[in-house]
Write an enzyme that holds these catalytic residues in place. Structure first.
Site, PDB file in Angstrom:
ATOM      1  NE  ARG A   1      24.143  13.947 -46.072  1.00  0.00           N
ATOM      2  CZ  ARG A   1      22.832  15.031 -46.828  1.00  0.00           C
ATOM      3  NH1 ARG A   1      24.272  15.722 -47.250  1.00  0.00           N
ATOM      4  NH2 ARG A   1      22.192  15.247 -47.077  1.00  0.00           N
TER       5      ARG A   1
ATOM      6  NE  ARG B   1      28.736  14.339 -56.866  1.00  0.00           N
ATOM      7  CZ  ARG B   1      28.209  15.355 -58.265  1.00  0.00           C
ATOM      8  NH1 ARG B   1      28.159  14.641 -59.003  1.00  0.00           N
ATOM      9  NH2 ARG B   1      27.473  15.943 -57.035  1.00  0.00           N
TER      10      ARG B   1
ATOM     11  CE1 TYR C   1      14.676  17.572 -49.185  1.00  0.00           C
ATOM     12  CE2 TYR C   1      14.070  16.025 -47.354  1.00  0.00           C
ATOM     13  CZ  TYR C   1      15.170  17.040 -47.553  1.00  0.00           C
ATOM     14  OH  TYR C   1      15.858  17.769 -47.088  1.00  0.00           O
TER      15      TYR C   1
HETATM   16  O1  CP3 Z   1      26.331   9.293 -44.400  1.00  0.00           O
HETATM   17  C1  CP3 Z   1      25.937   9.136 -45.274  1.00  0.00           C
HETATM   18  O2  CP3 Z   1      27.405   9.534 -45.484  1.00  0.00           O
HETATM   19  C2  CP3 Z   1      25.320   8.379 -46.377  1.00  0.00           C
HETATM   20  C3  CP3 Z   1      24.821   9.235 -47.807  1.00  0.00           C
HETATM   21  C4  CP3 Z   1      23.645   9.798 -47.334  1.00  0.00           C
HETATM   22  C5  CP3 Z   1      23.342  11.278 -48.317  1.00  0.00           C
HETATM   23  N1  CP3 Z   1      22.665  12.445 -48.227  1.00  0.00           N
HETATM   24  C6  CP3 Z   1      24.214  11.262 -49.157  1.00  0.00           C
HETATM   25  C7  CP3 Z   1      24.290  12.917 -50.069  1.00  0.00           C
HETATM   26  C8  CP3 Z   1      22.517   9.897 -46.039  1.00  0.00           C
HETATM   27  C9  CP3 Z   1      22.223   8.968 -45.125  1.00  0.00           C
HETATM   28  C10 CP3 Z   1      21.839  10.988 -46.649  1.00  0.00           C
HETATM   29  C11 CP3 Z   1      20.915  11.453 -46.098  1.00  0.00           C
HETATM   30  C12 CP3 Z   1      19.811  12.241 -46.164  1.00  0.00           C
HETATM   31  N2  CP3 Z   1      19.422  13.631 -47.698  1.00  0.00           N
HETATM   32  C13 CP3 Z   1      19.556  13.563 -45.067  1.00  0.00           C
HETATM   33  C14 CP3 Z   1      18.565  13.191 -44.514  1.00  0.00           C
HETATM   34  C15 CP3 Z   1      20.028  13.545 -43.126  1.00  0.00           C
HETATM   35  C16 CP3 Z   1      20.614  15.286 -42.707  1.00  0.00           C
HETATM   36  O3  CP3 Z   1      21.215  15.104 -43.639  1.00  0.00           O
HETATM   37  O4  CP3 Z   1      19.350  15.713 -43.009  1.00  0.00           O
HETATM   38  C17 CP3 Z   1      18.278  14.224 -46.412  1.00  0.00           C
HETATM   39  C18 CP3 Z   1      17.518  15.233 -45.733  1.00  0.00           C
HETATM   40  C19 CP3 Z   1      18.456  14.094 -47.631  1.00  0.00           C
HETATM   41  C20 CP3 Z   1      18.506  15.193 -48.980  1.00  0.00           C
HETATM   42  C21 CP3 Z   1      19.580  15.686 -49.558  1.00  0.00           C
HETATM   43  N3  CP3 Z   1      20.177  15.162 -49.842  1.00  0.00           N
HETATM   44  C22 CP3 Z   1      19.408  16.971 -49.750  1.00  0.00           C
HETATM   45  C23 CP3 Z   1      19.196  18.075 -48.696  1.00  0.00           C
HETATM   46  C24 CP3 Z   1      20.986  17.232 -50.414  1.00  0.00           C
HETATM   47  C25 CP3 Z   1      21.275  18.378 -50.418  1.00  0.00           C
HETATM   48  C26 CP3 Z   1      21.980  18.892 -49.478  1.00  0.00           C
HETATM   49  C27 CP3 Z   1      24.012  18.348 -49.889  1.00  0.00           C
HETATM   50  O5  CP3 Z   1      24.374  18.041 -48.732  1.00  0.00           O
HETATM   51  O6  CP3 Z   1      23.392  18.691 -50.618  1.00  0.00           O
HETATM   52  C28 CP3 Z   1      21.188  15.596 -50.532  1.00  0.00           C
HETATM   53  C29 CP3 Z   1      22.360  15.647 -51.458  1.00  0.00           C
HETATM   54  C30 CP3 Z   1      23.122  14.537 -51.034  1.00  0.00           C
HETATM   55  N4  CP3 Z   1      23.183  14.167 -49.714  1.00  0.00           N
HETATM   56  C31 CP3 Z   1      24.456  14.759 -51.143  1.00  0.00           C
HETATM   57  C32 CP3 Z   1      25.331  13.888 -50.287  1.00  0.00           C
HETATM   58  C33 CP3 Z   1      26.608  12.882 -50.398  1.00  0.00           C
HETATM   59  C34 CP3 Z   1      25.537  15.492 -51.554  1.00  0.00           C
HETATM   60  C35 CP3 Z   1      25.238  15.104 -53.657  1.00  0.00           C
HETATM   61  C36 CP3 Z   1      26.744  15.463 -54.070  1.00  0.00           C
HETATM   62  O7  CP3 Z   1      27.655  14.939 -54.468  1.00  0.00           O
HETATM   63  O8  CP3 Z   1      26.723  16.888 -54.472  1.00  0.00           O
END
Ligand code: CP3
Length: 349
Positions: free
Chosen positions: A23, A36, A149
């Protein structure tokens, strides 16, 4: 090119330990927040130029040794036919979760070149713009984590609906996993064709199972993905891109994970790396495993933790430094920058 990351994946000699952060593109970066403010998260994922821009932000800001494509593991699920929303507080939401035969039957196995072309386009832009600075990692959710999910309709605490499906209607669960597995295979192949130089499978929730259930209900599908990628590209390292498999809360499952066939295993912080290496054997490099909350410690203490992880990793075939899970939005960027610098300085040979 800075190829320390790829070399460490294959267990080759490196001048210092490479580091990237799960992330690493995200809300803790001011540059990310600025973009964003103008677009919602899914639009950002679907606009290749913007996705490429935020992918590169942490390379400039942190000095990490690999870029990871900016997207989300749930993007291909939308392409399978489910309506996906991201809510500010709740995170991802599927309004019509998959819990019966007719909704499984309705799901498509998408052709990535058609319905996920924006991801492939972002990869092509990134390879051009990175022009060899650091390698680009593509990724997918592992089948089981995507399925949680789809069945729960969002994030969950106890995964009741998913486990009920696994235990009460195993045939339904198997058909759903088969479809998601085919989707993952086609999606990763397309990312590799577009230019991804390594791929990571995120199995964030696989740790909710006992070792026996993990072996029966999760692992066969992961193996299928890995084998399909190897059969398609070639087994030899010169012929293919390295495959990283990350499991959240992996410590009870390492004897099973050991049989998965990936090149690198991502380890969370609940186990010491030397223990993980002992249990995984010498066929894997390891990636990890600082607790993301350790970045809230004062810098001297972060330094000690980095040192400890580096010293525990010496027994590994190769080591890529990372957090044990994604970096948290509240994290101070200067601590992340300091951590990356510490990894490079303390590991330099
Ligand atoms: O690693 C990176 O920088 C690449 C981008 C990336 C995101 N999500 C961006 C993101 C990657 C590799 C993921 C994977 C992901 N997404 C996983 C597996 C890894 C982990 O962290 O467990 C999972 C379970 C998800 C599902 C997901 N996406 C959730 C549960 C959420 C909400 C929680 C949160 O962190 O906001 C997201 C949203 C998300 N994915 C954001 C980002 C940058 C935040 C969105 C925003 O800008 O508001």
């Amino acid at each position: 090119m800075n190829d320390t990351f790829l070399k460490a994946c294959w267990g080759e000699q490196v001048p210092y330990t490479p580091v990237w952060i799960m992330r690493q593109a995200g809300r803790y970066l001011r540059q990310y927040q600025k973009i964003r403010k103008k677009v919602d998260f899914l639009t950002l994922c679907k606009t290749p130029e913007l996705a490429a821009e935020v992918t590169i932000q942490p390379i400039d800001a942190l000095g990490v040794d690999a870029a990871i494509l900016f997207s989300d593991i749930l993007v291909p699920v939308e392409a399978m036919g489910m309506s996906l929303e991201f809510h500010e507080k709740k995170g991802p939401v599927f309004k019509n979760p998959v819990r019966d035969r007719s909704s499984v039957d309705k799901l498509l196995v998408p052709r990535p070149e058609e319905s996920l072309s924006f991801v492939l386009e972002a990869i092509k832009i990134l390879r051009r713009e990175l022009s060899g600075r650091v390698p680009l990692i593509g990724f997918s959710g592992a089948p089981f984590t995507m399925v949680t999910y789809m069945v729960e309709g969002g994030t969950s605490k106890n995964f009741l609906h998913t486990k009920k499906m696994v235990f009460q209607t195993p045939d339904l669960y198997a058909s759903l996993m088969d479809k998601v597995t085919s989707t993952v295979i086609e999606y990763l192949k397309a990312q590799i064709v577009a230019g991804a130089q390594a791929v990571q499978l995120f199995d964030t929730w696989a740790g909710i199972f006992s070792p026996g259930d993990y072996k029966t209900y999760v692992l066969p599908y992961v193996k299928k993905v890995i084998k399909a990628l190897k059969d398609w590209q070639g087994i030899e390292k010169k012929e293919r891109v390295p495959i990283i498999y990350f499991v959240g809360e992996c410590s009870g499952l390492l004897e099973e994970i050991k049989t998965c066939g990936a090149d690198v295993i991502g380890i969370d912080w609940r186990i010491n790396l030397d223990d993980a290496v002992k249990r995984l054997g010498s066929n894997y490099s390891v990636q990890g495993n600082l607790d993301p909350c350790a970045l809230f410690l004062p810098k001297e203490k972060i330094d000690e933790r980095v040192k400890e992880i580096l010293s525990r990793a010496v027994s590994a075939r190769g080591h890529i430094f990372n957090l044990g899970h994604g970096v948290l939005p509240e994290t101070q960027v200067e601590n992340v920058v300091a951590m990356v610098e510490m990894v490079h300085r303390l590991s330099r040979k």
